[in-house]
Motif scaffolding. Structure first.
Motif, PDB file in Angstrom:
ATOM      1  N   GLY A   3       0.803  -1.207   0.000  1.00 51.56           N
ATOM      2  CA  GLY A   3       0.000   0.000   0.000  1.00 51.56           C
ATOM      3  C   GLY A   3       0.838   1.260   0.000  1.00 51.56           C
ATOM      4  O   GLY A   3       2.006   1.280   0.394  1.00 51.56           O
ATOM      5  N   HIS A   4       0.208   2.311  -0.449  1.00 50.88           N
ATOM      6  CA  HIS A   4       0.777   3.666  -0.449  1.00 50.88           C
ATOM      7  C   HIS A   4      -0.369   4.587  -0.077  1.00 50.88           C
ATOM      8  O   HIS A   4      -1.527   4.296  -0.380  1.00 50.88           O
ATOM      9  N   ARG A   5      -0.079   5.681   0.566  1.00 48.07           N
ATOM     10  CA  ARG A   5      -1.172   6.565   0.999  1.00 48.07           C
ATOM     11  C   ARG A   5      -2.003   7.068  -0.178  1.00 48.07           C
ATOM     12  O   ARG A   5      -3.161   7.462  -0.010  1.00 48.07           O
ATOM     13  N   ALA A   6      -1.409   7.030  -1.400  1.00 48.58           N
ATOM     14  CA  ALA A   6      -2.128   7.512  -2.580  1.00 48.58           C
ATOM     15  C   ALA A   6      -2.559   6.395  -3.512  1.00 48.58           C
ATOM     16  O   ALA A   6      -3.101   6.667  -4.576  1.00 48.58           O
ATOM     17  N   GLY A   7      -2.329   5.129  -3.150  1.00 52.26           N
ATOM     18  CA  GLY A   7      -2.702   4.028  -4.037  1.00 52.26           C
ATOM     19  C   GLY A   7      -1.966   2.754  -3.688  1.00 52.26           C
ATOM     20  O   GLY A   7      -1.866   2.381  -2.527  1.00 52.26           O
ATOM     21  N   THR A   8      -1.410   2.098  -4.707  1.00 56.05           N
ATOM     22  CA  THR A   8      -0.684   0.838  -4.528  1.00 56.05           C
ATOM     23  C   THR A   8       0.639   0.931  -5.267  1.00 56.05           C
ATOM     24  O   THR A   8       0.698   1.409  -6.403  1.00 56.05           O
ATOM     25  N   GLN A   9       1.710   0.453  -4.624  1.00 59.34           N
ATOM     26  CA  GLN A   9       3.024   0.517  -5.239  1.00 59.34           C
ATOM     27  C   GLN A   9       3.621  -0.882  -5.377  1.00 59.34           C
ATOM     28  O   GLN A   9       3.214  -1.829  -4.695  1.00 59.34           O
ATOM     29  N   VAL A  10       4.594  -0.984  -6.274  1.00 59.61           N
ATOM     30  CA  VAL A  10       5.213  -2.273  -6.571  1.00 59.61           C
ATOM     31  C   VAL A  10       6.652  -2.029  -7.004  1.00 59.61           C
ATOM     32  O   VAL A  10       6.984  -0.960  -7.540  1.00 59.61           O
ATOM     33  N   ASP A  11       7.514  -3.015  -6.758  1.00 52.66           N
ATOM     34  CA  ASP A  11       8.907  -2.947  -7.199  1.00 52.66           C
ATOM     35  C   ASP A  11       9.102  -3.816  -8.431  1.00 52.66           C
ATOM     36  O   ASP A  11       8.617  -4.950  -8.491  1.00 52.66           O
TER      37      ASP A  11
ATOM     38  N   THR B 229      10.546   1.533  -8.376  1.00 54.11           N
ATOM     39  CA  THR B 229       9.294   1.509  -7.629  1.00 54.11           C
ATOM     40  C   THR B 229       8.271   2.392  -8.333  1.00 54.11           C
ATOM     41  O   THR B 229       8.538   3.570  -8.613  1.00 54.11           O
ATOM     42  N   TYR B 230       7.100   1.804  -8.621  1.00 54.51           N
ATOM     43  CA  TYR B 230       6.041   2.503  -9.335  1.00 54.51           C
ATOM     44  C   TYR B 230       4.778   2.553  -8.483  1.00 54.51           C
ATOM     45  O   TYR B 230       4.511   1.651  -7.678  1.00 54.51           O
ATOM     46  N   LEU B 231       3.994   3.601  -8.700  1.00 52.12           N
ATOM     47  CA  LEU B 231       2.743   3.822  -7.971  1.00 52.12           C
ATOM     48  C   LEU B 231       1.572   3.835  -8.940  1.00 52.12           C
ATOM     49  O   LEU B 231       1.600   4.553  -9.948  1.00 52.12           O
ATOM     50  N   ALA B 232       0.542   3.033  -8.644  1.00 49.99           N
ATOM     51  CA  ALA B 232      -0.743   3.143  -9.323  1.00 49.99           C
ATOM     52  C   ALA B 232      -1.610   4.061  -8.463  1.00 49.99           C
ATOM     53  O   ALA B 232      -2.201   3.629  -7.465  1.00 49.99           O
ATOM     54  N   LYS B 233      -1.646   5.317  -8.843  1.00 50.32           N
ATOM     55  CA  LYS B 233      -2.321   6.318  -8.021  1.00 50.32           C
ATOM     56  C   LYS B 233      -3.833   6.112  -8.045  1.00 50.32           C
ATOM     57  O   LYS B 233      -4.431   5.910  -9.098  1.00 50.32           O
ATOM     58  N   GLY B 234      -4.446   6.146  -6.861  1.00 49.45           N
ATOM     59  CA  GLY B 234      -5.892   6.046  -6.740  1.00 49.45           C
ATOM     60  C   GLY B 234      -6.436   4.633  -6.792  1.00 49.45           C
ATOM     61  O   GLY B 234      -7.645   4.440  -6.696  1.00 49.45           O
ATOM     62  N   LEU B 235      -5.555   3.634  -6.928  1.00 54.09           N
ATOM     63  CA  LEU B 235      -5.994   2.243  -6.997  1.00 54.09           C
ATOM     64  C   LEU B 235      -5.630   1.536  -5.691  1.00 54.09           C
ATOM     65  O   LEU B 235      -4.450   1.410  -5.355  1.00 54.09           O
ATOM     66  N   PHE B 236      -6.639   1.095  -4.965  1.00 55.19           N
ATOM     67  CA  PHE B 236      -6.443   0.415  -3.683  1.00 55.19           C
ATOM     68  C   PHE B 236      -6.974  -1.009  -3.819  1.00 55.19           C
ATOM     69  O   PHE B 236      -8.181  -1.211  -3.999  1.00 55.19           O
ATOM     70  N   LEU B 237      -6.081  -1.997  -3.765  1.00 54.65           N
ATOM     71  CA  LEU B 237      -6.469  -3.384  -3.932  1.00 54.65           C
ATOM     72  C   LEU B 237      -6.944  -3.986  -2.612  1.00 54.65           C
ATOM     73  O   LEU B 237      -6.421  -3.646  -1.545  1.00 54.65           O
ATOM     74  N   PRO B 238      -7.922  -4.884  -2.664  1.00 47.61           N
ATOM     75  CA  PRO B 238      -8.391  -5.522  -1.436  1.00 47.61           C
ATOM     76  C   PRO B 238      -7.290  -6.362  -0.798  1.00 47.61           C
ATOM     77  O   PRO B 238      -6.492  -6.998  -1.490  1.00 47.61           O
ATOM     78  N   GLY B 239      -7.252  -6.330   0.524  1.00 52.34           N
ATOM     79  CA  GLY B 239      -6.272  -7.119   1.250  1.00 52.34           C
ATOM     80  C   GLY B 239      -4.936  -6.443   1.437  1.00 52.34           C
ATOM     81  O   GLY B 239      -4.050  -6.996   2.093  1.00 52.34           O
ATOM     82  N   ILE B 240      -4.759  -5.278   0.876  1.00 55.34           N
ATOM     83  CA  ILE B 240      -3.507  -4.538   1.044  1.00 55.34           C
ATOM     84  C   ILE B 240      -3.793  -3.309   1.893  1.00 55.34           C
ATOM     85  O   ILE B 240      -4.614  -2.461   1.526  1.00 55.34           O
ATOM     86  N   ASP B 241      -3.147  -3.241   3.033  1.00 51.05           N
ATOM     87  CA  ASP B 241      -3.401  -2.158   3.970  1.00 51.05           C
ATOM     88  C   ASP B 241      -2.842  -0.843   3.449  1.00 51.05           C
ATOM     89  O   ASP B 241      -1.749  -0.790   2.866  1.00 51.05           O
ATOM     90  N   LYS B 242      -3.594   0.206   3.654  1.00 51.42           N
ATOM     91  CA  LYS B 242      -3.131   1.549   3.337  1.00 51.42           C
ATOM     92  C   LYS B 242      -2.303   2.056   4.508  1.00 51.42           C
ATOM     93  O   LYS B 242      -2.771   2.038   5.654  1.00 51.42           O
ATOM     94  N   PRO B 243      -1.060   2.473   4.284  1.00 52.17           N
ATOM     95  CA  PRO B 243      -0.227   2.917   5.407  1.00 52.17           C
ATOM     96  C   PRO B 243      -0.741   4.204   6.015  1.00 52.17           C
ATOM     97  O   PRO B 243      -1.501   4.960   5.382  1.00 52.17           O
ATOM     98  N   THR B 244      -0.353   4.426   7.235  1.00 55.65           N
ATOM     99  CA  THR B 244      -0.713   5.679   7.890  1.00 55.65           C
ATOM    100  C   THR B 244      -0.016   6.835   7.178  1.00 55.65           C
ATOM    101  O   THR B 244       0.980   6.643   6.471  1.00 55.65           O
ATOM    102  N   ALA B 245      -0.546   8.007   7.377  1.00 54.80           N
ATOM    103  CA  ALA B 245       0.006   9.182   6.705  1.00 54.80           C
ATOM    104  C   ALA B 245       1.478   9.361   7.085  1.00 54.80           C
ATOM    105  O   ALA B 245       1.870   9.212   8.248  1.00 54.80           O
ATOM    106  N   ALA B 246       2.292   9.644   6.087  1.00 54.13           N
ATOM    107  CA  ALA B 246       3.714   9.845   6.336  1.00 54.13           C
ATOM    108  C   ALA B 246       3.950  11.167   7.037  1.00 54.13           C
ATOM    109  O   ALA B 246       3.167  12.119   6.909  1.00 54.13           O
ATOM    110  N   ALA B 247       5.030  11.206   7.798  1.00 56.13           N
ATOM    111  CA  ALA B 247       5.396  12.458   8.466  1.00 56.13           C
ATOM    112  C   ALA B 247       5.720  13.504   7.403  1.00 56.13           C
ATOM    113  O   ALA B 247       6.278  13.185   6.349  1.00 56.13           O
TER     114      ALA B 247
END
Length: 303
Positions: free
Chosen positions: A131-139, A159-177
Motif C-alpha cells: 500500500g501507499h497513501r495515494a494508491g498501490t506501489q510495486v517494485d 518503484t512505481y505507484l498506481a495512483k488512486g488504486l487500492f487493492l483488497p487485502g492490502i493495507d493503506k499505510p498511515t500518513a507519512a510524516a
C-alpha cells in the motif's frame, strides 16, 4: 510468492507494442471491471544474448554528458532492460494498470563494469506489492549478467505507484510524516532543457511514452505539457557526479515533482571523501530555480 520457471523471450520486447497492448488492456478492464487480485505474477521474464549497438551507446553518452567510453553507463543499462521490465507489468495477471503508473524511485547497484562488447543475459520480475497513501506501489527488479555467468553485474529496482488504486487485502499505510521544507542551496549546475528533450531521450532509450514527446500527446494523457523522462534526469545527475565514482557504486534517486518542458533545472552536488582522500559518497538535488520546488534528489555511494 514462489517464483516459477522463467518465461524465456526470444528477443527484447518492443516498447511501442507494449504501450499499444497496455492501452488495449486498460480498455478491457474499463469494460469488464478492474483487476481485483492482490497477487503478482510468479514468473520472471528473461532475454538472453542481448548485444549493444555502439552507435546508440555513443548517442546516449553524448546526450546525458557521460564521458565517451567502452563502459556501459548505469542508466544506459536501465534503458536496455526497461522493455523487459515493462513486459512483466504488461501481463494480464499483473494487477495494476501499466498506463499511468508513476515512477517514485530507483535504486541501482553497479557491481562490476560492463562494456559494449559484452553479450548480456537479462531478467526482470515484480515483487513487494504494498500500500501507499495515494494508491498501490510495486517494485520491478531487473538483473543483468554476462552471457552464461551466474554473477549479477548490474541490478536495478524501480518503484512505481498506481495512483488512486487500492487493492483488497492490502493495507493503506498511515500518513507519512511531513517532509522538511526544502531550501534551495547554491547550484553547482544549471540545465537548460528544450521542448525536444523528451524526444531526444526517447531516440536513445526507446521509451516513446506520449507524455514525454509533445504538448499535444501529453495533453491527451492529462498533462498540461510534456515532461522529461525521470531516468534521463537521474542519469544526467549521475554523469555530473563524474568518473570519481569508480567502477562499483550504488545509485539511488527519488522523484518528487515532474519537470515540464521547456525549462531550466538547478542542480547541486556535494561530495564526501574517505580519510584517504578517495571519493566515498555524493549527494545530488535538483529543483526549479524559479519556484524553488524540488524535482528529485539522490545519492551515489562507493560499494
Amino acid at each position: 510468492m514462489t517464483l516459477q520457471q522463467p518465461v524465456i523471450l526470444a528477443e527484447m520486447p518492443s516498447l511501442s507494442r507494449l504501450y499499444v497492448n497496455a492501452a488495449a488492456q486498460a480498455a478491457r478492464r474499463r469494460l469488464l471491471g478492474t483487476h481485483d487480485s492482490a497477487d503478482l505474477p510468479a514468473e520472471s521474464h528473461d532475454v538472453r544474448g542481448v548485444t549493444v549497438d555502439v552507435g546508440n551507446l555513443t548517442a546516449y553518452q553524448h546526450l546525458i554528458g557521460e564521458t565517451a567510453s567502452d563502459v556501459l553507463p548505469a542508466g544506459f543499462i536501465h534503458a536496455l532492460a526497461f522493455p523487459l521490465a515493462m513486459s512483466v507489468m504488461n501481463r494480464d495477471d499483473f494487477p495494476l494498470p501499466l498506463l499511468g503508473m508513476i515512477h517514485l524511485r530507483n535504486s541501482v547497484e553497479q557491481r562490476t563494469p560492463l562494456v559494449f562488447t559484452d553479450v548480456l543475459d537479462m531478467t526482470a520480475r515484480v515483487e513487494n506489492l504494498r500500500g501507499h497513501r495515494a494508491g498501490t506501489q510495486v517494485d520491478v527488479v531487473a538483473e543483468v549478467r554476462r552471457a552464461g555467468s551466474a554473477d549479477i553485474h548490474w541490478r536495478g529496482v524501480s518503484t512505481y505507484l498506481a495512483k488512486g488504486l487500492f487493492l483488497p487485502g492490502i493495507d493503506k499505510p498511515t500518513a507519512a510524516a511531513p517532509k522538511p521544507e526544502f531550501t534551495a542551496p547554491a547550484p553547482t549546475a544549471l540545465w537548460h532543457l528544450g521542448v525536444d528533450t523528451g524526444r531526444a531521450y526517447a531516440a536513445v532509450s526507446g521509451d516513446f511514452n506520449p507524455i514525454h514527446l509533445s504538448v499535444l500527446s501529453a495533453k491527451a494523457l492529462g498533462m498540461r505539457r510534456s515532461i522529461a523522462h525521470g531516468m534521463y534526469l537521474a542519469s544526467r545527475a549521475l554523469a555530473d557526479v563524474g568518473p570519481a565514482r569508480g567502477d562499483a557504486f550504488s545509485w539511488d534517486v527519488e522523484f518528487e515533482a515532474p519537470v515540464f518542458l521547456p525549462c531550466r533545472v538547478a542542480l547541486e552536488i556535494s561530495t564526501d571523501q574517505a580519510s584517504s582522500g578517495a571519493w566515498k559518497h555524493s549527494r545530488y538535488v535538483a529543483w526549479n530555480p524559479r519556484s524553488g520546488r524540488r524535482h528529485f534528489h539522490g545519492t551515489v555511494s562507493a560499494l
